[in-house]
Design an enzyme around this catalytic site. Structure first.
Site, PDB file in Angstrom:
ATOM      1  N   THR A  41       3.327  -4.294   5.310  1.00 22.63           N
ATOM      2  CA  THR A  41       2.754  -5.022   4.186  1.00 22.63           C
ATOM      3  C   THR A  41       2.821  -4.156   2.938  1.00 22.63           C
ATOM      4  O   THR A  41       2.677  -2.937   3.011  1.00 22.63           O
ATOM      5  CB  THR A  41       1.299  -5.399   4.498  1.00 22.63           C
ATOM      6  OG1 THR A  41       1.291  -6.338   5.576  1.00 22.63           O
ATOM      7  CG2 THR A  41       0.599  -6.017   3.301  1.00 22.63           C
ATOM      8  N   SER A  43       4.546  -3.684  -1.338  1.00 23.36           N
ATOM      9  CA  SER A  43       5.744  -3.924  -2.138  1.00 23.36           C
ATOM     10  C   SER A  43       6.999  -3.329  -1.511  1.00 23.36           C
ATOM     11  O   SER A  43       8.073  -3.943  -1.554  1.00 23.36           O
ATOM     12  CB  SER A  43       5.546  -3.358  -3.548  1.00 23.36           C
ATOM     13  OG  SER A  43       5.253  -1.962  -3.501  1.00 23.36           O
ATOM     14  N   ALA A  98       3.491   3.271   2.697  1.00 19.75           N
ATOM     15  CA  ALA A  98       2.252   4.049   2.703  1.00 19.75           C
ATOM     16  C   ALA A  98       1.810   4.235   1.263  1.00 19.75           C
ATOM     17  O   ALA A  98       2.637   4.246   0.341  1.00 19.75           O
ATOM     18  CB  ALA A  98       2.449   5.393   3.384  1.00 19.75           C
ATOM     19  N   LYS A 109      -3.175   4.403   4.123  1.00 21.91           N
ATOM     20  CA  LYS A 109      -2.676   3.049   4.037  1.00 21.91           C
ATOM     21  C   LYS A 109      -3.848   2.105   3.812  1.00 21.91           C
ATOM     22  O   LYS A 109      -4.987   2.463   4.062  1.00 21.91           O
ATOM     23  CB  LYS A 109      -1.916   2.659   5.313  1.00 21.91           C
ATOM     24  CG  LYS A 109      -0.583   3.392   5.445  1.00 21.91           C
ATOM     25  CD  LYS A 109       0.146   3.057   6.744  1.00 21.91           C
ATOM     26  CE  LYS A 109       0.379   1.594   6.959  1.00 21.91           C
ATOM     27  NZ  LYS A 109       1.082   0.961   5.808  1.00 21.91           N
ATOM     28  N   GLY A 111      -3.874  -0.005   0.785  1.00 20.25           N
ATOM     29  CA  GLY A 111      -3.952  -0.459  -0.592  1.00 20.25           C
ATOM     30  C   GLY A 111      -3.750  -1.957  -0.722  1.00 20.25           C
ATOM     31  O   GLY A 111      -4.299  -2.586  -1.624  1.00 20.25           O
ATOM     32  N   GLY A 112      -2.988  -2.530   0.202  1.00 14.12           N
ATOM     33  CA  GLY A 112      -2.780  -3.974   0.219  1.00 14.12           C
ATOM     34  C   GLY A 112      -3.788  -4.734   1.049  1.00 14.12           C
ATOM     35  O   GLY A 112      -3.681  -5.959   1.194  1.00 14.12           O
ATOM     36  N   GLU A 118      -2.195  -3.396  10.363  1.00 10.72           N
ATOM     37  CA  GLU A 118      -1.154  -2.376  10.362  1.00 10.72           C
ATOM     38  C   GLU A 118      -1.392  -1.360  11.471  1.00 10.72           C
ATOM     39  O   GLU A 118      -0.470  -0.996  12.209  1.00 10.72           O
ATOM     40  CB  GLU A 118      -1.108  -1.681   8.996  1.00 10.72           C
ATOM     41  CG  GLU A 118      -0.523  -2.561   7.901  1.00 10.72           C
ATOM     42  CD  GLU A 118      -0.680  -1.973   6.514  1.00 10.72           C
ATOM     43  OE1 GLU A 118       0.101  -2.358   5.626  1.00 10.72           O
ATOM     44  OE2 GLU A 118      -1.591  -1.145   6.309  1.00 10.72           O
ATOM     45  N   LYS A 136       4.991   8.657  -3.451  1.00 12.84           N
ATOM     46  CA  LYS A 136       4.118   8.569  -2.274  1.00 12.84           C
ATOM     47  C   LYS A 136       3.891   9.916  -1.584  1.00 12.84           C
ATOM     48  O   LYS A 136       2.873  10.106  -0.906  1.00 12.84           O
ATOM     49  CB  LYS A 136       4.695   7.575  -1.259  1.00 12.84           C
ATOM     50  CG  LYS A 136       4.985   6.201  -1.819  1.00 12.84           C
ATOM     51  CD  LYS A 136       3.767   5.554  -2.456  1.00 12.84           C
ATOM     52  CE  LYS A 136       4.064   4.134  -2.925  1.00 12.84           C
ATOM     53  NZ  LYS A 136       2.921   3.540  -3.628  1.00 12.84           N
TER      54      LYS A 136
END
Length: 254
Positions: A41, A43, A98, A109, A111-112, A118, A136
């Site tokens: 998940t 961008s 990440a 991980k 942020g989404g 995940e 990153k």
């Protein structure tokens, strides 16, 4: 039947969006017919799913399970066959982004907002390959806020406990300035913790696990087998504790 997109780009500055595209194309080189894939998940993962969809339309035979409703919707739109969660299901390869990764491939991980799914899916994978742009990779985790998925009822006590750990917790809102909380796909809240520097990720992960009401935390430790990070236009492969090597050195999964 994989696309022939190059794993490197001409020397010189790329935008972060272009770096994501190069990282995704590099990861796709190691996808093989018959694989069961975990679809991440965010961008960068969306770039991978998009390129995977093109490969499926060109004849690649794979199936996948997505770590979020957004990634599932994108995969369906692109014609990637999806498999529902079931007992005994293990994935040959999971590809995900990440928010931060360090030289030992410890990750932040979430942020989404998909950290729970995940971690569930990537723990059930034989190989987790992380893909990311040059921003990153960090020497020490923590500048990016560490997300926690929290049961709504437990929120006040979780905030107290995390504050005592020095985490400066902030409940994520649906939109900046909006009055409503953001909810995960599981209808839980997301709390972003501002530790600034996480000098002992393993110890912090253990302490967070003891706080009732935290469903999952965004520290992913010991899960990533390799990472693809794009720097100066080139895709580099990192493995825990090893120097980065050009992706062109590898003909199969690192």
């Amino acid at each position: 039947m994989n696309p022939t997109a190059p794993s490197t780009a001409p020397a010189g500055a790329l935008t972060l969006a272009q770096e994501k595209q190069v990282a995704a194309a590099t990861a796709l080189r190691w996808v093989r017919d018959g694989m069961l894939l975990g679809l991440g998940t965010g961008s960068t993962s969306a770039q991978f799913i998009t390129q995977l969809g093109a490969a499926v339309q060109a004849g690649l035979k794979v199936q996948g399970t997505a770590t979020s409703m957004a990634s599932e919707a994108l995969a369906r739109q692109l014609g990637i066959p999806l498999v529902a969660p079931q007992r005994g299901l293990r994935f040959d390869l999971a590809v995900d982004g990440a928010d931060e990764l360090d030289p030992q491939l410890r990750l932040i991980k979430g942020g989404g907002g998909a950290l729970l799914r995940e971690k569930v899916l990537e723990t059930a994978s034989d190989y987790l390959l992380v893909i990311g742009d040059s921003s990153k990779l960090v020497p020490v985790l923590g500048r990016f806020p560490l997300p926690l998925e929290v049961v709504p009822f437990a929120l006040p006590w979780v905030l107290d406990a995390v504050e005592a750990l020095g985490g400066a917790p902030v409940v994520r809102m649906a939109q900046p300035g909006a009055p409503d909380y953001y909810y995960s796909d599981q209808k839980n809240l997301i709390v972003d913790c501002h530790f600034e520097q996480i000098t002992d990720a393993e110890q912090l992960a253990t302490r967070l696990k003891t706080i009732p009401g935290i469903v999952e935390h965004g520290l992913f430790i010991g899960l990533a087998k390799a990472a693809i990070v794009v720097r100066d236009g080139a895709a580099l492969v990192l493995r825990p504790g090893e120097a980065a090597r050009p992706a062109t050195d590898f003909t199969e999964l690192p």
